[in-house]
Design an enzyme around this catalytic site. Structure first.
Site, PDB file in Angstrom:
ATOM      1  CD  GLU A 113     -20.119  89.501 -26.680  1.00  0.00           C
ATOM      2  OE1 GLU A 113     -21.217  89.230 -26.219  1.00  0.00           O
ATOM      3  OE2 GLU A 113     -19.966  90.077 -27.776  1.00  0.00           O
ATOM      4  CG  ASP A 139     -23.157  88.381 -28.594  1.00  0.00           C
ATOM      5  OD1 ASP A 139     -22.564  88.916 -29.539  1.00  0.00           O
ATOM      6  OD2 ASP A 139     -22.898  87.231 -28.209  1.00  0.00           O
ATOM      7  CG  ASP A 197     -27.872  87.842 -25.788  1.00  0.00           C
ATOM      8  OD1 ASP A 197     -27.008  88.506 -25.170  1.00  0.00           O
ATOM      9  OD2 ASP A 197     -27.627  86.727 -26.279  1.00  0.00           O
ATOM     10  CD  GLU A 204     -24.473  84.818 -21.607  1.00  0.00           C
ATOM     11  OE1 GLU A 204     -23.516  84.244 -21.052  1.00  0.00           O
ATOM     12  OE2 GLU A 204     -25.253  84.244 -22.383  1.00  0.00           O
ATOM     13  CE1 TYR A 208     -25.486  86.828 -30.583  1.00  0.00           C
ATOM     14  CE2 TYR A 208     -27.718  87.033 -29.721  1.00  0.00           C
ATOM     15  CZ  TYR A 208     -26.369  86.773 -29.521  1.00  0.00           C
ATOM     16  OH  TYR A 208     -25.913  86.463 -28.262  1.00  0.00           O
ATOM     17  NE  ARG A 215     -25.743  81.910 -27.376  1.00  0.00           N
ATOM     18  CZ  ARG A 215     -24.500  82.126 -27.773  1.00  0.00           C
ATOM     19  NH1 ARG A 215     -24.201  83.303 -28.316  1.00  0.00           N
ATOM     20  NH2 ARG A 215     -23.566  81.212 -27.646  1.00  0.00           N
ATOM     21  CG  HIS A 236     -34.987  93.284 -32.116  1.00  0.00           C
ATOM     22  ND1 HIS A 236     -35.995  93.317 -31.196  1.00  0.00           N
ATOM     23  CD2 HIS A 236     -33.927  93.915 -31.553  1.00  0.00           C
ATOM     24  CE1 HIS A 236     -35.575  93.974 -30.111  1.00  0.00           C
ATOM     25  NE2 HIS A 236     -34.326  94.332 -30.299  1.00  0.00           N
TER      26      HIS A 236
END
Length: 767
Positions: free
Chosen positions: A7, A80, A82, A84, A305, A307, A352
């Site tokens: 990103e 990422d 997740d 999103e 990460y 989030r 995770h």
């Protein structure tokens, strides 16, 4: 040659270092495609077909990626880990799949929870396909938010006022804040008294609290008036005779275990409590630490990460942490077995692992010179919390002593001592709005049953019950998580959206609902009760999680939501009048025309007005009594133009000071004088830049000589010339992507440099 897509350019720079010459790494700069911004972007009549369009500002980055594909063998989508991130990869693939340079080439999805050499290379070595379950969960969320926004917002425009909007998860959060405010307003304070004894044994002073009086247990409202308290004081002094008898001593050993490593929610809460960071600031700085910081030998991802709702730590990370503890603090500070924490979330696959340092060997003190002040403080918090989570428990000795003052009168003293601090030597978790217990702070002198101690004084103290506290950012995030509203990645946006819409205001770090926020909440709770219900919102989040796990289909989920929601929209449109929402009847008559009065919502908030408007124009402030409304309050000085008394008045932009001789004299002045920044105006060089508020309450800075000079800027000025173009002032600007910088306010100058923000709170973590 292989092409890897992430990103952000910062992340691309870090990953490129680990992959070598056979890989090119480019950034998509976030989302590349979104719903068309008009009605019909989601079509309920055709299985909720969604109409997407490229995001214009990122189109050039998509073209650069497409061009680079010409000389590559494979495409790796490394956004990422997740749902999103999965959706961003899918949208990019959808834009690229029919372009000639991608046809026939393999497309891989790779995910890693930390940006380290091992994690990145392992991910590239073990790619997978795009997960449509995760993509569909994100599509369903986006569709739900669109359907709610595009149908509720026009209704709010029609029934309340233009420009309003409502969101699926923001509305229950607004309800929380409004209900807390109503609870505070309805609260009736009660008086109560406590009685404490000041005691001394062999020169060591301590305190004890009255626990039993006349044989009866002393509870909160046992003593409710000063006269009663003084009688108790007199009785106890007479019964004690200057001494208290130690009648019982109870000693216990207590364990205190460390908190789990950080999740998104707990990180936001602790950063708010201990660092004074907003949720947005916390996530922005955490993103920087995750994507990579140059620590002397190139960019390195410093945390995993950020989030996540998991509290799990990777086995190799636990082994490294335990080894570090044994080396630095001693083997006795390492538990026999690694600590395992249980994840509360049913769907802890957003990432995770918990948020932890990528290596505990990256010690905060060694990184300080490479990090900004806010990066260093947040990293220090994460590092200490992670380290403490794998240390031994703290051991405390607690003591409770009962001391008698005559027959049936017992004072109780509590105290504690730390025998082994364990994890507390590194880190202690903060708390919201909780008073520290006496036993956590006091130490008692050695006491034995049967001995006496000296009574120095008996002190009755008056107290009043207090309402529940307003939400802070930390306590609101905690409440959202407890109710299952939103998910880790949404807490910051929920809070910022409520503030941007001016539904709530943050004063002294506490949320207050605005008048508009109250009316919007009333409308939603009265006519869309189900959709601001906490359980309903949480259940919908659980169903989205089920879609992400492949256990539920997204289109049936949307159908189940849409039909009753659309029926409720149509019913409200036809049957609810604007006055039903914006007016609240009162049992009071208008002093001018004897018509009923009502509480109404105007352009600048709620007020009391006559229902016979426009024939009768009687109004007054909502919180003003009738006498104040009918007799305007004088300021205490005269008008400098005509000599009439100055009075406090209210206009379309709020309160101000005006002449009582209006309309013959039109003299006015602001209620609050604007703050002078002391920075000379760069345009006229005669005035200085003053901090003012716009009609909507937004801060801006303009010349003190206005209207002679009309120079104005939105960002705080700094009395320094631009080193690039020479403009006399710079400004302080904060954005999500770039953080806080000094920038030139001239549009044709792109000067910017990092700026260290003034910290909102002092560090309170222990070393």
């Amino acid at each position: 040659m292989n092409l890897v897509i992430v990103e952000s350019p910062a992340k691309a720079k870090t990953i490129k270092k680990y992959l070598g010459k056979d890989f090119e790494v480019l950034a998509s700069y976030g989302h590349v495609r979104d719903l068309v911004p008009k009605e019909g972007a989601v079509d309920p009549e055709h299985d909720f077909q969604m109409k997407y369009q490229p995001i214009e500002r990122n189109d050039k980055h998509v073209k650069a990626i497409s061009s680079k594909l010409k000389n590559t063998d494979a495409l790796y989508l490394a956004t990422d880990p997740d749902r999103e991130g999965e959706a961003i990869s899918w949208h990019l693939y959808e834009l690229l799949k029919n372009r000639k340079y991608l046809k026939g080439k393999p497309v891989h999805r790779v995910v890693f929870n930390e940006i380290t050499k091992k994690a990145v290379q392992d991910a590239i070595a073990h790619p997978r396909e795009l997960s449509m379950d995760l993509v569909n969960a994100q599509q369903a969320r986006r569709a739900l938010d669109y359907l709610v926004g595009f149908n509720l917002s026009p209704l709010l425009w029609k029934k309340i006022r233009r420009g309003l909007s409502a969101g699926r998860v923001q509305s229950p959060a607004l309800r929380m804040i409004v209900e807390r405010e109503e609870e505070i307003e309805a609260f009736k304070s009660r008086e109560y008294w406590t009685v404490e004894a000041d005691l001394k044994k062999e020169g060591a002073p301590f305190k004890a609290k009255l626990a039993q009086y006349g044989g009866d247990k002393v509870e909160q409202f046992t003593i409710t008036a000063e006269k009663q308290a003084r009688e108790v004081e007199k009785t106890l002094l007479e019964a004690a005779g200057g001494k208290l008898d130690v009648v019982k001593v109870t000693k216990k050993q207590r364990r205190r275990n460390p908190a789990a490593p950080f999740t998104t929610s707990t990180l936001q809460q602790e950063a708010a409590r201990k660092l004074g960071f907003t949720t947005n600031r916390t996530m922005r700085v955490a993103q920087q630490l995750y994507e990579g910081v140059d620590i002397g030998n190139g960019a390195v991802g410093l945390i995993t990460y950020m989030r996540t709702d998991s509290v799990t730590l990777a086995n190799e990370a636990v082994d490294e942490i335990r080894g570090y503890i044994a080396d630095k603090y001693g083997k006795d500070q390492v538990p026999d077995k690694p600590r395992v924490f249980k994840t509360k979330s049913k769907n802890a696959q957003e990432a995770h692992e918990a948020i932890r340092p990528t290596s505990i060997l990256y010690q905060p003190r060694d990184l300080t010179k490479y990090l900004s002040k806010e990066q260093a403080r947040l990293y220090d918090l994460i590092w200490k919390r992670t380290l403490a989570s794998q240390m031994v428990h703290a051991t405390l000795h607690t003591v409770a002593a009962d001391l008698a003052a005559g027959e049936g009168n017992i004072f109780r003293a509590n105290g504690s001592t730390i025998v082994n601090p364990g994890f507390m030597a590194v880190y202690q978790e903060g708390q919201d709005d909780k008073k520290t217990k006496d036993s956590d702070e006091k130490m008692l002198p050695p006491l034995k049953e049967g001995e006496q101690v000296d009574l120095l004084a008996i002190r009755p103290e008056q107290h009043f019950t207090e309402p529940p506290p307003r939400y802070s950012e930390a306590s609101l995030v905690k409440a959202l998580e407890e109710h299952g509203i939103g998910r880790p990645s949404t807490y910051a946006s929920i809070i910022s959206t409520l503030q941007d819409r001016e539904y709530v205001e943050l004063e002294k770090k506490r949320f207050y609902p605005t008048d508009v926020g109250r009316v919007v909440n009333k409308f939603l709770t009265n006519y869309f009760t189900q959709y601001v219900d906490y359980d309903f919102t949480a259940k919908l989040e659980d169903e989205l999680d089920a879609v992400a796990r492949g256990e539920e289909e997204w289109v049936p989920l949307l159908k189940k939501f849409w039909k009753p929601f659309k029926e409720r929209i149509d019913h409200t449109q036809e049957n609810v009048q604007r006055s039903d929402v914006t007016q609240e009847k009162m049992d009071e008559k208008c002093p001018k025309c004897d018509s009923p009065l009502s509480i109404r919502l105007g352009r600048h908030g709620r007020f009391i007005g006559c229902t016979n408007y426009p024939d009768c124009d009687y109004t007054r402030d909502l919180n003003a009594d009738k006498a104040e409304a009918e007799a305007p309050k004088e300021v205490g000085r005269d008008c400098p133009e005509c000599g009439s008394p100055l009075i406090f008045k209210r206009g379309r932009y709020g309160k101000f000071i005006g002449c009582s001789g209006y309309p013959k004299c039109r003299y006015i002045e602001p209620l609050e004088k604007p703050k002078d920044t002391g920075v000379p105006c760069p345009k006229c060089n005669k005035g200085t830049l003053m901090q003012r508020k716009s009609r909507r309450g937004k801060i801006f800075y303009s010349c003190s000589t206005y209207p002679k000079c009309d120079y104005a800027i939105w960002n705080e000025p700094v009395n320094e010339p631009c080193p690039k173009c020479g403009w006399p002032v710079l400004t302080i600007k904060t954005t999500k992507r770039r953080g806080t910088e000094k920038v030139c306010p001239q549009q044709d100058c792109d000067f910017a440099e990092p700026f260290e923000e003034q910290e909102a709170a002092e560090e309170t973590t222990t070393d």
